[in-house]
Design an enzyme around this catalytic site. Structure first.
Site, mmCIF file in Angstrom:
data_model
loop_
_atom_site.group_PDB
_atom_site.id
_atom_site.type_symbol
_atom_site.label_atom_id
_atom_site.label_comp_id
_atom_site.label_asym_id
_atom_site.label_seq_id
_atom_site.Cartn_x
_atom_site.Cartn_y
_atom_site.Cartn_z
ATOM 1 N N SER A 151 94.989 25.072 16.301
ATOM 2 C CA SER A 151 96.088 25.250 17.246
ATOM 3 C C SER A 151 96.988 24.029 17.319
ATOM 4 O O SER A 151 98.112 24.128 17.826
ATOM 5 C CB SER A 151 95.548 25.614 18.643
ATOM 6 O OG SER A 151 95.033 26.933 18.632
ATOM 7 N N GLU A 182 93.142 30.724 25.427
ATOM 8 C CA GLU A 182 92.244 29.695 25.970
ATOM 9 C C GLU A 182 93.056 28.418 26.118
ATOM 10 O O GLU A 182 93.679 27.948 25.174
ATOM 11 C CB GLU A 182 91.070 29.463 25.005
ATOM 12 C CG GLU A 182 89.797 28.956 25.688
ATOM 13 C CD GLU A 182 89.984 27.589 26.331
ATOM 14 O OE1 GLU A 182 89.413 27.366 27.416
ATOM 15 O OE2 GLU A 182 90.699 26.752 25.759
ATOM 16 N N CYS A 188 85.726 29.021 20.614
ATOM 17 C CA CYS A 188 85.488 28.665 19.204
ATOM 18 C C CYS A 188 84.107 28.025 19.078
ATOM 19 O O CYS A 188 83.906 27.115 18.278
ATOM 20 C CB CYS A 188 86.546 27.678 18.729
ATOM 21 S SG CYS A 188 88.216 27.971 19.293
ATOM 22 N N ARG A 241 90.751 30.725 13.922
ATOM 23 C CA ARG A 241 92.152 30.366 14.206
ATOM 24 C C ARG A 241 92.809 29.553 13.099
ATOM 25 O O ARG A 241 94.003 29.298 13.159
ATOM 26 C CB ARG A 241 92.227 29.616 15.532
ATOM 27 C CG ARG A 241 91.973 30.528 16.724
ATOM 28 C CD ARG A 241 91.755 29.771 18.014
ATOM 29 N NE ARG A 241 91.577 30.698 19.119
ATOM 30 C CZ ARG A 241 90.421 31.287 19.434
ATOM 31 N NH1 ARG A 241 89.338 31.033 18.714
ATOM 32 N NH2 ARG A 241 90.338 32.119 20.451
ATOM 33 N N HIS A 295 83.342 23.836 15.658
ATOM 34 C CA HIS A 295 83.441 22.376 15.666
ATOM 35 C C HIS A 295 82.103 21.721 15.324
ATOM 36 O O HIS A 295 82.061 20.652 14.724
ATOM 37 C CB HIS A 295 83.950 21.882 17.023
ATOM 38 C CG HIS A 295 85.389 22.179 17.253
ATOM 39 N ND1 HIS A 295 86.403 21.479 16.645
ATOM 40 C CD2 HIS A 295 86.000 23.129 18.013
ATOM 41 C CE1 HIS A 295 87.567 21.965 17.020
ATOM 42 N NE2 HIS A 295 87.352 22.970 17.845
ATOM 43 N N CYS A 307 85.294 23.697 22.979
ATOM 44 C CA CYS A 307 85.728 25.011 23.453
ATOM 45 C C CYS A 307 84.547 25.965 23.454
ATOM 46 O O CYS A 307 83.704 25.908 22.559
ATOM 47 C CB CYS A 307 86.841 25.535 22.544
ATOM 48 S SG CYS A 307 87.398 27.196 22.951
ATOM 49 N N CYS A 332 94.376 28.383 21.057
ATOM 50 C CA CYS A 332 93.186 27.837 21.712
ATOM 51 C C CYS A 332 93.500 26.382 22.036
ATOM 52 O O CYS A 332 93.200 25.481 21.258
ATOM 53 C CB CYS A 332 91.965 27.949 20.814
ATOM 54 S SG CYS A 332 90.426 27.482 21.634
#
Length: 546
Positions: free
Chosen positions: A481, A14, A64, A458, A68, A61, A525
Protein backbone atom coordinates in the site's frame (compact mmCIF):
# COMPACT_ATOMS: atom_id res chain seq x y z
CA UNK A 1 -14.81 25.59 -13.09
CA UNK A 2 -13.24 22.99 -10.78
CA UNK A 3 -14.03 21.89 -7.24
CA UNK A 4 -12.24 19.89 -4.54
CA UNK A 5 -13.73 16.72 -3.06
CA UNK A 6 -12.34 15.19 0.12
CA UNK A 7 -13.25 11.69 1.29
CA UNK A 8 -11.91 11.27 4.82
CA UNK A 9 -11.86 8.61 6.04
CA UNK A 10 -12.13 6.07 3.25
CA UNK A 11 -14.13 3.20 4.75
CA UNK A 12 -14.19 -0.51 3.93
CA UNK A 13 -10.38 -0.61 4.13
CA UNK A 14 -7.83 -1.29 6.90
CA UNK A 15 -6.30 1.86 8.37
CA UNK A 16 -6.67 5.59 7.88
CA UNK A 17 -6.78 6.96 4.33
CA UNK A 18 -7.79 10.38 3.02
CA UNK A 19 -8.40 10.96 -0.70
CA UNK A 20 -8.67 14.46 -2.13
CA UNK A 21 -9.50 15.09 -5.79
CA UNK A 22 -10.05 18.08 -8.02
CA UNK A 23 -13.01 17.67 -10.38
CA UNK A 24 -13.46 19.69 -13.58
CA UNK A 25 -16.00 19.13 -16.35
CA UNK A 26 -17.33 16.00 -14.65
CA UNK A 27 -13.97 14.22 -14.39
CA UNK A 28 -11.12 13.98 -11.89
CA UNK A 29 -8.37 16.43 -12.90
CA UNK A 30 -5.96 15.94 -9.99
CA UNK A 31 -5.67 13.69 -6.91
CA UNK A 32 -3.84 13.40 -3.59
CA UNK A 33 -3.60 10.25 -1.45
CA UNK A 34 -2.90 10.78 2.27
CA UNK A 35 -2.14 8.13 4.87
CA UNK A 36 -2.96 9.77 8.18
CA UNK A 37 -1.48 7.48 10.86
CA UNK A 38 2.16 7.06 11.89
CA UNK A 39 3.30 3.84 13.61
CA UNK A 40 7.11 3.58 13.78
CA UNK A 41 7.66 -0.18 13.55
CA UNK A 42 11.16 0.20 12.12
CA UNK A 43 12.22 2.17 15.19
CA UNK A 44 10.75 -0.44 17.54
CA UNK A 45 12.89 -3.20 15.99
CA UNK A 46 16.30 -1.58 16.36
CA UNK A 47 18.56 -3.41 18.81
CA UNK A 48 16.47 -6.58 18.95
CA UNK A 49 17.41 -10.15 18.06
CA UNK A 50 16.89 -10.70 14.29
CA UNK A 51 15.14 -14.01 15.06
CA UNK A 52 12.37 -12.09 16.84
CA UNK A 53 11.70 -9.57 14.08
CA UNK A 54 8.99 -11.64 12.42
CA UNK A 55 6.90 -11.73 15.60
CA UNK A 56 6.83 -7.93 15.68
CA UNK A 57 6.42 -7.25 11.97
CA UNK A 58 3.63 -9.81 11.61
CA UNK A 59 1.61 -7.55 13.92
CA UNK A 60 1.88 -4.70 11.45
CA UNK A 61 -1.65 -5.70 10.52
CA UNK A 62 -4.25 -8.27 11.51
CA UNK A 63 -5.65 -8.41 7.98
CA UNK A 64 -2.37 -9.17 6.18
CA UNK A 65 -1.65 -11.29 9.24
CA UNK A 66 0.91 -13.79 7.89
CA UNK A 67 2.72 -11.98 5.13
CA UNK A 68 5.05 -9.73 7.11
CA UNK A 69 6.19 -12.68 9.18
CA UNK A 70 7.23 -14.52 6.03
CA UNK A 71 9.04 -11.49 4.57
CA UNK A 72 10.85 -11.04 7.85
CA UNK A 73 12.18 -14.59 8.17
CA UNK A 74 13.15 -14.48 4.50
CA UNK A 75 15.21 -11.31 4.96
CA UNK A 76 17.08 -12.83 7.91
CA UNK A 77 17.62 -16.08 5.98
CA UNK A 78 18.96 -14.02 3.08
CA UNK A 79 21.36 -12.22 5.42
CA UNK A 80 22.73 -15.48 6.86
CA UNK A 81 22.59 -17.37 3.51
CA UNK A 82 20.23 -20.10 4.72
CA UNK A 83 17.97 -22.32 2.59
CA UNK A 84 14.97 -23.92 4.32
CA UNK A 85 13.99 -27.60 3.85
CA UNK A 86 11.52 -28.39 1.07
CA UNK A 87 8.75 -29.31 3.50
CA UNK A 88 9.11 -25.91 5.15
CA UNK A 89 8.84 -24.30 1.71
CA UNK A 90 5.66 -26.28 0.98
CA UNK A 91 4.06 -25.41 4.32
CA UNK A 92 4.94 -21.75 3.89
CA UNK A 93 3.35 -21.85 0.42
CA UNK A 94 0.20 -23.43 1.85
CA UNK A 95 -0.03 -20.79 4.56
CA UNK A 96 0.49 -18.00 2.04
CA UNK A 97 -2.05 -19.59 -0.30
CA UNK A 98 -4.59 -19.71 2.53
CA UNK A 99 -3.90 -16.01 3.12
CA UNK A 100 -4.69 -15.24 -0.54
CA UNK A 101 -7.90 -17.26 -0.64
CA UNK A 102 -9.26 -15.74 2.55
CA UNK A 103 -8.12 -12.21 1.77
CA UNK A 104 -9.39 -12.02 -1.81
CA UNK A 105 -12.83 -13.45 -1.01
CA UNK A 106 -13.27 -10.98 1.86
CA UNK A 107 -12.13 -8.11 -0.33
CA UNK A 108 -14.44 -8.83 -3.24
CA UNK A 109 -17.60 -9.40 -1.22
CA UNK A 110 -17.21 -7.32 1.91
CA UNK A 111 -14.94 -4.44 0.93
CA UNK A 112 -15.43 -3.88 -2.80
CA UNK A 113 -18.74 -5.40 -3.95
CA UNK A 114 -20.88 -2.60 -2.54
CA UNK A 115 -19.21 -0.22 -5.02
CA UNK A 116 -20.99 -2.17 -7.77
CA UNK A 117 -24.02 -3.69 -5.99
CA UNK A 118 -27.03 -1.61 -4.92
CA UNK A 119 -28.32 -3.28 -1.76
CA UNK A 120 -31.64 -1.43 -1.61
CA UNK A 121 -32.40 -2.28 -5.26
CA UNK A 122 -32.51 -5.95 -4.21
CA UNK A 123 -35.94 -5.27 -2.67
CA UNK A 124 -37.38 -4.92 -6.20
CA UNK A 125 -36.04 -8.27 -7.41
CA UNK A 126 -38.32 -10.97 -8.80
CA UNK A 127 -37.47 -14.09 -6.79
CA UNK A 128 -37.99 -16.58 -9.63
CA UNK A 129 -35.85 -14.52 -12.00
CA UNK A 130 -33.16 -14.25 -9.32
CA UNK A 131 -33.08 -18.03 -8.86
CA UNK A 132 -32.90 -18.51 -12.63
CA UNK A 133 -30.04 -16.01 -12.87
CA UNK A 134 -28.11 -17.75 -10.08
CA UNK A 135 -28.64 -21.11 -11.77
CA UNK A 136 -27.38 -19.76 -15.11
CA UNK A 137 -24.13 -18.25 -13.82
CA UNK A 138 -22.95 -20.73 -11.19
CA UNK A 139 -23.66 -23.45 -8.70
CA UNK A 140 -23.94 -21.49 -5.49
CA UNK A 141 -25.38 -22.96 -2.29
CA UNK A 142 -28.80 -21.82 -1.11
CA UNK A 143 -29.88 -20.45 -4.52
CA UNK A 144 -33.55 -21.39 -4.59
CA UNK A 145 -36.55 -19.08 -4.53
CA UNK A 146 -37.07 -19.57 -0.79
CA UNK A 147 -33.39 -18.84 -0.09
CA UNK A 148 -33.55 -15.53 -1.94
CA UNK A 149 -36.87 -14.72 -0.27
CA UNK A 150 -35.19 -15.08 3.13
CA UNK A 151 -32.36 -12.73 2.09
CA UNK A 152 -34.80 -10.20 0.62
CA UNK A 153 -36.81 -10.19 3.85
CA UNK A 154 -33.64 -9.56 5.87
CA UNK A 155 -32.76 -6.57 3.70
CA UNK A 156 -36.34 -5.30 3.93
CA UNK A 157 -36.23 -5.37 7.73
CA UNK A 158 -32.98 -3.43 7.73
CA UNK A 159 -34.36 -0.79 5.38
CA UNK A 160 -37.66 -0.44 7.27
CA UNK A 161 -35.83 -0.12 10.58
CA UNK A 162 -33.83 2.80 9.25
CA UNK A 163 -30.67 1.09 10.43
CA UNK A 164 -28.87 -0.57 7.54
CA UNK A 165 -26.06 -1.93 9.71
CA UNK A 166 -23.07 -2.85 7.52
CA UNK A 167 -24.88 -1.34 4.53
CA UNK A 168 -25.33 2.13 6.06
CA UNK A 169 -23.97 5.43 4.71
CA UNK A 170 -23.67 4.25 1.11
CA UNK A 171 -24.94 5.87 -2.07
CA UNK A 172 -27.92 3.60 -2.74
CA UNK A 173 -29.85 4.60 -5.85
CA UNK A 174 -26.79 6.24 -7.42
CA UNK A 175 -27.00 6.51 -11.21
CA UNK A 176 -23.63 4.74 -11.54
CA UNK A 177 -25.18 1.46 -10.32
CA UNK A 178 -26.10 -0.67 -13.35
CA UNK A 179 -27.03 -4.13 -12.06
CA UNK A 180 -30.69 -5.20 -12.37
CA UNK A 181 -32.48 -5.90 -9.07
CA UNK A 182 -32.13 -9.67 -9.51
CA UNK A 183 -28.34 -9.45 -9.84
CA UNK A 184 -28.23 -7.19 -6.78
CA UNK A 185 -30.24 -9.69 -4.72
CA UNK A 186 -28.01 -12.56 -5.86
CA UNK A 187 -24.92 -10.59 -4.89
CA UNK A 188 -26.34 -9.71 -1.46
CA UNK A 189 -27.06 -13.40 -0.85
CA UNK A 190 -23.50 -14.32 -1.80
CA UNK A 191 -22.21 -11.52 0.45
CA UNK A 192 -23.78 -13.39 3.36
CA UNK A 193 -22.51 -16.77 2.10
CA UNK A 194 -18.99 -15.32 1.93
CA UNK A 195 -19.22 -14.26 5.58
CA UNK A 196 -19.74 -17.89 6.53
CA UNK A 197 -17.09 -19.18 4.16
CA UNK A 198 -14.32 -16.77 5.19
CA UNK A 199 -14.51 -18.02 8.77
CA UNK A 200 -13.83 -21.54 7.51
CA UNK A 201 -11.03 -20.54 5.15
CA UNK A 202 -9.29 -18.71 8.01
CA UNK A 203 -9.13 -22.04 9.85
CA UNK A 204 -6.57 -23.27 7.34
CA UNK A 205 -4.09 -20.94 9.00
CA UNK A 206 -4.82 -22.39 12.41
CA UNK A 207 -3.93 -25.94 11.30
CA UNK A 208 -0.29 -25.33 10.36
CA UNK A 209 0.03 -21.88 11.95
CA UNK A 210 -1.57 -22.46 15.39
CA UNK A 211 -4.01 -19.54 15.07
CA UNK A 212 -5.34 -16.68 13.01
CA UNK A 213 -4.59 -13.81 13.06
CA UNK A 214 -0.87 -13.72 13.81
CA UNK A 215 0.40 -17.23 13.15
CA UNK A 216 2.91 -18.81 15.51
CA UNK A 217 4.70 -21.51 13.51
CA UNK A 218 7.23 -19.48 11.52
CA UNK A 219 10.90 -19.47 12.42
CA UNK A 220 14.12 -18.38 10.81
CA UNK A 221 15.22 -21.70 9.31
CA UNK A 222 11.79 -23.15 8.53
CA UNK A 223 8.56 -23.82 10.42
CA UNK A 224 7.75 -25.36 13.80
CA UNK A 225 4.48 -27.25 13.20
CA UNK A 226 5.94 -30.80 13.35
CA UNK A 227 3.10 -32.15 15.52
CA UNK A 228 0.51 -30.94 12.99
CA UNK A 229 1.89 -33.02 10.11
CA UNK A 230 -0.48 -35.88 10.95
CA UNK A 231 -2.95 -37.51 8.54
CA UNK A 232 -5.91 -36.05 10.43
CA UNK A 233 -4.59 -32.48 10.40
CA UNK A 234 -3.57 -32.63 6.74
CA UNK A 235 -6.98 -34.08 5.84
CA UNK A 236 -8.69 -31.24 7.74
CA UNK A 237 -6.64 -28.68 5.82
CA UNK A 238 -7.48 -30.35 2.52
CA UNK A 239 -11.20 -30.46 3.37
CA UNK A 240 -11.28 -26.72 4.13
CA UNK A 241 -9.26 -26.01 1.00
CA UNK A 242 -11.70 -27.92 -1.20
CA UNK A 243 -14.69 -26.15 0.36
CA UNK A 244 -13.06 -22.78 -0.27
CA UNK A 245 -12.11 -23.77 -3.82
CA UNK A 246 -15.69 -24.80 -4.52
CA UNK A 247 -16.87 -21.34 -3.45
CA UNK A 248 -14.28 -19.70 -5.72
CA UNK A 249 -15.25 -21.87 -8.70
CA UNK A 250 -19.02 -21.83 -8.22
CA UNK A 251 -19.68 -18.40 -6.71
CA UNK A 252 -16.75 -15.96 -6.81
CA UNK A 253 -15.72 -16.38 -10.47
CA UNK A 254 -19.32 -16.52 -11.79
CA UNK A 255 -20.22 -13.42 -9.74
CA UNK A 256 -17.20 -11.58 -11.10
CA UNK A 257 -18.18 -12.37 -14.69
CA UNK A 258 -21.85 -11.54 -14.11
CA UNK A 259 -21.11 -8.17 -12.48
CA UNK A 260 -18.31 -7.27 -14.92
CA UNK A 261 -20.63 -7.78 -17.88
CA UNK A 262 -22.62 -4.72 -16.75
CA UNK A 263 -19.54 -2.55 -16.14
CA UNK A 264 -17.41 -3.04 -19.25
CA UNK A 265 -16.90 0.73 -19.49
CA UNK A 266 -14.71 0.41 -16.40
CA UNK A 267 -12.26 -1.47 -18.60
CA UNK A 268 -11.00 1.96 -19.65
CA UNK A 269 -11.13 3.72 -16.27
CA UNK A 270 -8.70 3.65 -13.35
CA UNK A 271 -5.58 2.41 -15.10
CA UNK A 272 -1.91 3.00 -14.33
CA UNK A 273 1.26 2.79 -16.43
CA UNK A 274 3.98 0.68 -14.75
CA UNK A 275 3.78 -2.66 -12.91
CA UNK A 276 6.05 -4.52 -10.48
CA UNK A 277 5.87 -8.04 -9.03
CA UNK A 278 8.48 -9.67 -6.79
CA UNK A 279 6.79 -13.03 -7.42
CA UNK A 280 5.61 -15.70 -5.02
CA UNK A 281 5.24 -19.41 -4.30
CA UNK A 282 8.71 -20.93 -4.89
CA UNK A 283 8.55 -24.42 -6.34
CA UNK A 284 12.15 -25.22 -5.37
CA UNK A 285 15.03 -23.65 -3.48
CA UNK A 286 16.05 -21.68 -6.55
CA UNK A 287 14.57 -18.19 -6.52
CA UNK A 288 13.39 -16.29 -8.45
CA UNK A 289 13.54 -18.90 -11.23
CA UNK A 290 11.10 -21.35 -9.62
CA UNK A 291 8.44 -18.84 -8.53
CA UNK A 292 4.93 -19.87 -9.63
CA UNK A 293 4.02 -16.20 -9.98
CA UNK A 294 7.17 -14.89 -11.68
CA UNK A 295 9.19 -11.83 -10.80
CA UNK A 296 9.15 -8.98 -13.30
CA UNK A 297 8.65 -5.31 -14.10
CA UNK A 298 6.59 -3.76 -16.91
CA UNK A 299 7.04 -0.17 -18.07
CA UNK A 300 4.47 1.80 -20.08
CA UNK A 301 2.11 -1.20 -20.38
CA UNK A 302 4.60 -2.91 -22.72
CA UNK A 303 3.92 -6.62 -22.18
CA UNK A 304 6.52 -7.52 -24.81
CA UNK A 305 9.27 -5.61 -23.03
CA UNK A 306 8.98 -7.27 -19.62
CA UNK A 307 12.19 -7.29 -17.54
CA UNK A 308 13.43 -9.04 -14.41
CA UNK A 309 12.80 -6.93 -11.29
CA UNK A 310 15.83 -6.00 -9.17
CA UNK A 311 15.33 -4.91 -5.51
CA UNK A 312 18.55 -2.90 -5.82
CA UNK A 313 16.70 -0.44 -8.06
CA UNK A 314 14.14 0.53 -5.38
CA UNK A 315 14.29 3.90 -3.66
CA UNK A 316 11.93 5.60 -1.21
CA UNK A 317 11.13 9.29 -1.61
CA UNK A 318 9.90 11.58 1.17
CA UNK A 319 9.65 15.00 -0.49
CA UNK A 320 5.87 15.02 0.04
CA UNK A 321 5.80 12.93 3.24
CA UNK A 322 5.94 13.96 6.89
CA UNK A 323 9.55 12.97 7.51
CA UNK A 324 12.76 14.90 8.04
CA UNK A 325 14.52 15.94 4.85
CA UNK A 326 13.55 15.30 1.26
CA UNK A 327 16.24 12.90 -0.02
CA UNK A 328 15.42 9.56 -1.64
CA UNK A 329 17.14 6.49 -0.20
CA UNK A 330 17.74 2.83 -0.87
CA UNK A 331 15.55 0.85 1.62
CA UNK A 332 18.66 -0.82 3.07
CA UNK A 333 19.82 2.64 4.15
CA UNK A 334 16.36 4.00 4.85
CA UNK A 335 15.44 6.24 7.76
CA UNK A 336 12.13 6.77 9.53
CA UNK A 337 12.35 10.15 11.26
CA UNK A 338 8.87 11.68 11.59
CA UNK A 339 8.33 15.42 11.28
CA UNK A 340 4.68 16.44 11.04
CA UNK A 341 3.82 20.02 10.17
CA UNK A 342 0.48 20.32 8.41
CA UNK A 343 -1.49 18.72 5.61
CA UNK A 344 -0.55 20.68 2.50
CA UNK A 345 -1.29 19.06 -0.90
CA UNK A 346 1.29 21.34 -2.52
CA UNK A 347 4.01 20.25 -0.10
CA UNK A 348 3.81 17.45 2.47
CA UNK A 349 0.50 15.63 2.86
CA UNK A 350 0.96 12.03 4.04
CA UNK A 351 2.81 9.62 6.33
CA UNK A 352 3.29 7.27 3.38
CA UNK A 353 6.64 7.35 1.64
CA UNK A 354 6.83 7.18 -2.16
CA UNK A 355 8.62 4.01 -3.36
CA UNK A 356 10.00 4.17 -6.88
CA UNK A 357 11.62 1.64 -9.20
CA UNK A 358 14.18 3.25 -11.49
CA UNK A 359 12.55 6.54 -10.38
CA UNK A 360 9.14 5.42 -11.68
CA UNK A 361 5.91 4.77 -9.71
CA UNK A 362 4.81 1.15 -9.93
CA UNK A 363 1.44 -0.47 -9.37
CA UNK A 364 1.74 -3.67 -7.37
CA UNK A 365 -0.83 -6.34 -6.52
CA UNK A 366 -3.04 -8.85 -8.34
CA UNK A 367 -3.07 -6.99 -11.65
CA UNK A 368 0.73 -6.67 -11.68
CA UNK A 369 1.19 -10.37 -10.86
CA UNK A 370 -1.27 -11.45 -13.54
CA UNK A 371 0.24 -9.12 -16.14
CA UNK A 372 3.79 -10.31 -15.41
CA UNK A 373 2.73 -13.99 -15.55
CA UNK A 374 0.68 -13.35 -18.71
CA UNK A 375 3.57 -11.51 -20.38
CA UNK A 376 5.95 -14.35 -19.50
CA UNK A 377 3.60 -16.91 -21.05
CA UNK A 378 2.54 -18.78 -17.91
CA UNK A 379 0.06 -21.38 -19.21
CA UNK A 380 -2.43 -21.29 -16.32
CA UNK A 381 -2.54 -17.49 -16.29
CA UNK A 382 -2.82 -17.12 -20.07
CA UNK A 383 -5.69 -19.59 -20.29
CA UNK A 384 -7.82 -18.08 -17.55
CA UNK A 385 -7.15 -14.50 -18.67
CA UNK A 386 -7.87 -15.24 -22.34
CA UNK A 387 -11.03 -17.17 -21.42
CA UNK A 388 -12.24 -14.26 -19.29
CA UNK A 389 -11.55 -11.67 -22.00
CA UNK A 390 -13.41 -13.86 -24.50
CA UNK A 391 -16.38 -14.38 -22.17
CA UNK A 392 -16.71 -10.64 -21.55
CA UNK A 393 -15.84 -9.80 -25.18
CA UNK A 394 -13.29 -7.17 -24.19
CA UNK A 395 -9.72 -6.57 -25.45
CA UNK A 396 -6.55 -7.29 -23.50
CA UNK A 397 -6.08 -3.53 -23.05
CA UNK A 398 -9.10 -3.60 -20.72
CA UNK A 399 -6.83 -5.23 -18.13
CA UNK A 400 -5.20 -1.84 -17.51
CA UNK A 401 -8.13 -0.56 -15.49
CA UNK A 402 -10.19 -0.76 -12.33
CA UNK A 403 -12.16 -3.60 -13.92
CA UNK A 404 -8.94 -5.42 -14.84
CA UNK A 405 -7.57 -5.00 -11.33
CA UNK A 406 -10.75 -6.43 -9.79
CA UNK A 407 -10.85 -9.32 -12.25
CA UNK A 408 -7.17 -10.18 -11.75
CA UNK A 409 -7.76 -10.65 -8.03
CA UNK A 410 -10.45 -13.25 -8.67
CA UNK A 411 -8.53 -15.05 -11.41
CA UNK A 412 -5.37 -15.48 -9.35
CA UNK A 413 -7.48 -16.78 -6.46
CA UNK A 414 -8.51 -19.70 -8.65
CA UNK A 415 -4.95 -20.26 -9.91
CA UNK A 416 -3.60 -20.39 -6.35
CA UNK A 417 -6.39 -22.60 -5.05
CA UNK A 418 -5.81 -25.12 -7.83
CA UNK A 419 -2.06 -25.19 -7.13
CA UNK A 420 -2.51 -25.68 -3.38
CA UNK A 421 -3.95 -29.19 -3.75
CA UNK A 422 -0.75 -30.21 -5.51
CA UNK A 423 1.40 -28.78 -2.71
CA UNK A 424 -0.60 -30.76 -0.13
CA UNK A 425 -0.01 -33.94 -2.13
CA UNK A 426 3.73 -33.18 -2.41
CA UNK A 427 3.90 -32.75 1.36
CA UNK A 428 2.07 -36.05 1.92
CA UNK A 429 4.39 -37.85 -0.49
CA UNK A 430 7.49 -36.48 1.25
CA UNK A 431 6.20 -37.61 4.63
CA UNK A 432 5.43 -41.08 3.26
CA UNK A 433 9.04 -41.34 2.12
CA UNK A 434 10.27 -40.54 5.63
CA UNK A 435 11.22 -36.92 4.91
CA UNK A 436 9.76 -34.98 7.84
CA UNK A 437 12.39 -32.24 8.04
CA UNK A 438 10.88 -28.77 8.43
CA UNK A 439 13.71 -26.80 10.05
CA UNK A 440 17.40 -26.16 9.42
CA UNK A 441 19.65 -24.92 12.22
CA UNK A 442 22.12 -22.04 11.91
CA UNK A 443 24.44 -19.71 13.80
CA UNK A 444 23.69 -16.00 13.75
CA UNK A 445 26.62 -14.09 12.18
CA UNK A 446 27.91 -10.94 13.80
CA UNK A 447 27.06 -8.86 10.73
CA UNK A 448 24.96 -9.28 7.64
CA UNK A 449 22.49 -7.60 5.30
CA UNK A 450 19.47 -9.22 3.71
CA UNK A 451 16.23 -8.59 1.87
CA UNK A 452 13.10 -10.69 2.10
CA UNK A 453 10.83 -10.37 -0.91
CA UNK A 454 7.41 -11.84 -1.44
CA UNK A 455 4.23 -10.99 -3.27
CA UNK A 456 1.23 -10.89 -1.00
CA UNK A 457 -2.48 -10.34 -1.66
CA UNK A 458 -2.05 -6.56 -1.91
CA UNK A 459 1.22 -6.69 -3.85
CA UNK A 460 5.01 -6.53 -3.72
CA UNK A 461 6.39 -6.62 -0.17
CA UNK A 462 9.99 -6.28 0.92
CA UNK A 463 11.79 -6.28 4.28
CA UNK A 464 15.38 -5.05 4.51
CA UNK A 465 17.60 -5.87 7.51
CA UNK A 466 21.08 -4.76 8.59
CA UNK A 467 22.54 -7.00 11.31
CA UNK A 468 25.22 -5.49 13.57
CA UNK A 469 26.74 -7.35 16.55
CA UNK A 470 24.04 -10.03 16.09
CA UNK A 471 21.34 -7.41 16.65
CA UNK A 472 19.11 -5.42 14.32
CA UNK A 473 20.98 -2.28 13.35
CA UNK A 474 18.43 -1.09 10.82
CA UNK A 475 15.15 -2.45 9.49
CA UNK A 476 12.88 -1.12 6.75
CA UNK A 477 9.58 -2.28 5.25
CA UNK A 478 8.45 -1.33 1.76
CA UNK A 479 4.88 -2.55 1.58
CA UNK A 480 2.21 -2.86 -1.12
CA UNK A 481 0.00 0.00 0.00
CA UNK A 482 3.02 2.30 0.15
CA UNK A 483 3.70 1.48 -3.49
CA UNK A 484 0.05 1.93 -4.50
CA UNK A 485 -1.19 4.67 -2.17
CA UNK A 486 2.03 6.65 -1.81
CA UNK A 487 2.31 10.33 -2.78
CA UNK A 488 4.25 12.20 -5.42
CA UNK A 489 8.01 11.64 -5.48
CA UNK A 490 10.89 14.12 -5.70
CA UNK A 491 10.21 14.41 -9.46
CA UNK A 492 6.54 15.13 -8.56
CA UNK A 493 5.30 12.02 -10.38
CA UNK A 494 1.94 10.91 -9.01
CA UNK A 495 1.58 7.72 -7.01
CA UNK A 496 -0.36 4.87 -8.67
CA UNK A 497 -3.75 5.50 -7.03
CA UNK A 498 -3.39 9.22 -7.72
CA UNK A 499 -2.65 8.44 -11.37
CA UNK A 500 -5.50 5.91 -11.56
CA UNK A 501 -8.04 8.49 -10.38
CA UNK A 502 -7.20 11.01 -13.11
CA UNK A 503 -9.95 11.06 -15.74
CA UNK A 504 -12.49 9.19 -13.59
CA UNK A 505 -16.02 10.38 -14.45
CA UNK A 506 -17.98 11.75 -11.49
CA UNK A 507 -21.76 11.78 -11.95
CA UNK A 508 -22.49 13.50 -8.62
CA UNK A 509 -19.67 15.28 -6.72
CA UNK A 510 -21.72 14.97 -3.52
CA UNK A 511 -21.76 11.17 -3.92
CA UNK A 512 -18.32 10.22 -5.33
CA UNK A 513 -19.02 6.51 -5.72
CA UNK A 514 -16.71 6.30 -8.73
CA UNK A 515 -13.71 7.38 -6.65
CA UNK A 516 -14.39 4.61 -4.15
CA UNK A 517 -14.49 2.01 -6.93
CA UNK A 518 -10.93 2.70 -8.03
CA UNK A 519 -9.51 3.26 -4.53
CA UNK A 520 -11.09 0.05 -3.22
CA UNK A 521 -9.83 -1.90 -6.23
CA UNK A 522 -6.30 -1.49 -4.78
CA UNK A 523 -7.50 -3.01 -1.46
CA UNK A 524 -5.75 -0.38 0.71
CA UNK A 525 -4.13 -1.54 3.95
CA UNK A 526 -2.81 1.62 5.51
CA UNK A 527 -1.76 -0.02 8.79
CA UNK A 528 1.04 -1.64 6.77
CA UNK A 529 1.84 1.45 4.76
CA UNK A 530 2.35 4.10 7.43
CA UNK A 531 5.04 3.42 9.78
CA UNK A 532 1.90 6.24 17.38
CA UNK A 533 3.13 9.82 17.38
CA UNK A 534 2.08 13.09 19.02
CA UNK A 535 1.32 15.54 16.17
CA UNK A 536 2.09 18.52 18.40
CA UNK A 537 5.50 17.42 19.70
CA UNK A 538 6.58 14.78 17.13
CA UNK A 539 7.39 12.57 20.12
CA UNK A 540 7.29 8.86 19.37
CA UNK A 541 5.67 7.10 22.30
CA UNK A 542 6.95 3.91 23.86
CA UNK A 543 4.62 1.65 25.83
CA UNK A 544 5.11 -1.19 28.27
CA UNK A 545 2.20 -3.59 28.28
CA UNK A 546 1.68 -5.57 31.53
Amino acid sequence: MSQRIVIDPITRIEGHLRIEVEVANGKVKNAWSSGTLFRGLETILQGRDPRDAWLFTQRTCGVCTYVHGLSSVRCVEDAIKLKVPRNARLIRNLLMGAQFLHDHIVHFYHLHALDWVDIVSALKADLKKTAALADSVGNAPRSGVNDFKTVQEKVKKLVESGQLGPFANAYWGHTAYKLPPEANLMAVSHYLDALRLQAKSARMHSIFGAKNPHLQSLSVGGVTCARDLSPDRIAEFLYLLKETKAFVDNVYIPDLLAIASFYKDWGSIGGTTNFLAWGEFPQSGKEPGSLMFPRGVIFKRDLQGIKMADPGKVTEHIKHSWYEGDLSRDPSKGETRPKYDKLDPDNKYTWLKAPRYEKEPMEVGPLSRVLVAYAKGDKATKKIVDDTLKTLNIPVTALFSTLGRTAARALETKIIGDAMEGWVMQLVENLKKGDDKIYRGFKMPRTGMGVGLNDVPRGALGHWIDIKDKKIGNYQLVVPSTWNLGPRCEQNKLGPVEEALIGTPIADPKKPLEILRTVHSFDPCIACAVHVIDPNTNETYKFTVV
